[in-house]
Design a protein around this motif. Sequence first.
Motif, mmCIF file in Angstrom:
data_model
loop_
_atom_site.group_PDB
_atom_site.id
_atom_site.type_symbol
_atom_site.label_atom_id
_atom_site.label_comp_id
_atom_site.label_asym_id
_atom_site.label_seq_id
_atom_site.Cartn_x
_atom_site.Cartn_y
_atom_site.Cartn_z
ATOM 1 N N LEU A 29 21.605 35.046 28.808
ATOM 2 C CA LEU A 29 21.859 34.545 30.155
ATOM 3 C C LEU A 29 22.880 33.409 30.155
ATOM 4 O O LEU A 29 23.768 33.364 31.013
ATOM 5 C CB LEU A 29 20.557 34.074 30.794
ATOM 6 C CG LEU A 29 19.603 35.185 31.230
ATOM 7 C CD1 LEU A 29 18.295 34.591 31.718
ATOM 8 C CD2 LEU A 29 20.232 36.045 32.294
ATOM 9 N N ILE A 30 22.780 32.506 29.197
ATOM 10 C CA ILE A 30 23.730 31.388 29.114
ATOM 11 C C ILE A 30 25.136 31.900 28.830
ATOM 12 O O ILE A 30 26.109 31.486 29.466
ATOM 13 C CB ILE A 30 23.269 30.369 28.052
ATOM 14 C CG1 ILE A 30 22.012 29.655 28.535
ATOM 15 C CG2 ILE A 30 24.375 29.370 27.739
ATOM 16 C CD1 ILE A 30 21.358 28.789 27.494
ATOM 17 N N VAL A 31 25.266 32.835 27.889
ATOM 18 C CA VAL A 31 26.583 33.396 27.560
ATOM 19 C C VAL A 31 27.148 34.157 28.753
ATOM 20 O O VAL A 31 28.346 34.071 29.048
ATOM 21 C CB VAL A 31 26.478 34.299 26.310
ATOM 22 C CG1 VAL A 31 27.747 35.103 26.096
ATOM 23 C CG2 VAL A 31 26.175 33.457 25.087
ATOM 24 N N GLY A 35 30.552 33.220 30.642
ATOM 25 C CA GLY A 35 31.594 34.237 30.715
ATOM 26 C C GLY A 35 32.049 34.491 32.140
ATOM 27 O O GLY A 35 33.243 34.657 32.402
ATOM 28 N N CYS A 36 31.108 34.517 33.072
ATOM 29 C CA CYS A 36 31.462 34.706 34.491
ATOM 30 C C CYS A 36 32.281 33.528 35.004
ATOM 31 O O CYS A 36 33.246 33.720 35.749
ATOM 32 C CB CYS A 36 30.202 34.880 35.333
ATOM 33 S SG CYS A 36 29.391 36.467 35.079
ATOM 34 N N ALA A 37 31.902 32.323 34.624
ATOM 35 C CA ALA A 37 32.641 31.142 35.059
ATOM 36 C C ALA A 37 34.064 31.160 34.486
ATOM 37 O O ALA A 37 35.031 30.860 35.197
ATOM 38 C CB ALA A 37 31.909 29.874 34.635
ATOM 39 N N TRP A 41 37.513 31.478 36.675
ATOM 40 C CA TRP A 41 38.555 30.459 36.543
ATOM 41 C C TRP A 41 39.905 31.106 36.217
ATOM 42 O O TRP A 41 40.933 30.748 36.789
ATOM 43 C CB TRP A 41 38.156 29.454 35.469
ATOM 44 C CG TRP A 41 39.187 28.405 35.237
ATOM 45 C CD1 TRP A 41 39.480 27.349 36.041
ATOM 46 C CD2 TRP A 41 40.089 28.325 34.114
ATOM 47 N NE1 TRP A 41 40.496 26.611 35.488
ATOM 48 C CE2 TRP A 41 40.885 27.185 34.309
ATOM 49 C CE3 TRP A 41 40.272 29.100 32.975
ATOM 50 C CZ2 TRP A 41 41.860 26.816 33.397
ATOM 51 C CZ3 TRP A 41 41.248 28.728 32.073
ATOM 52 C CH2 TRP A 41 42.031 27.607 32.280
ATOM 53 N N LEU A 42 39.899 32.074 35.306
ATOM 54 C CA LEU A 42 41.148 32.734 34.937
ATOM 55 C C LEU A 42 41.718 33.533 36.107
ATOM 56 O O LEU A 42 42.933 33.519 36.350
ATOM 57 C CB LEU A 42 40.929 33.656 33.733
ATOM 58 C CG LEU A 42 40.734 32.952 32.396
ATOM 59 C CD1 LEU A 42 40.342 33.947 31.322
ATOM 60 C CD2 LEU A 42 41.987 32.198 31.992
ATOM 61 N N LEU A 43 40.869 34.229 36.845
ATOM 62 C CA LEU A 43 41.350 35.008 37.986
ATOM 63 C C LEU A 43 41.883 34.104 39.085
ATOM 64 O O LEU A 43 42.946 34.365 39.649
ATOM 65 C CB LEU A 43 40.231 35.894 38.521
ATOM 66 C CG LEU A 43 39.877 37.115 37.677
ATOM 67 C CD1 LEU A 43 38.661 37.812 38.247
ATOM 68 C CD2 LEU A 43 41.053 38.067 37.584
#
Length: 52
Positions: A29-31, A35-37, A41-43
Amino acid sequence: MEHHRVSAWFAEAASAAERQGPGWLRIVLIVMILGCALTAWLLLRGYRRKDD
């Protein structure tokens, strides 16, 4: 009474969970959240306007 058996079962399950540590689910869940954050941010960084 059935109530005492259920509460004893929950107490045993809680003590067993404390002995096992964080487990793989918490790590996954933490990973996933990190990863979603990072992906967001990149998008969003790519859609920034360059007003020159």
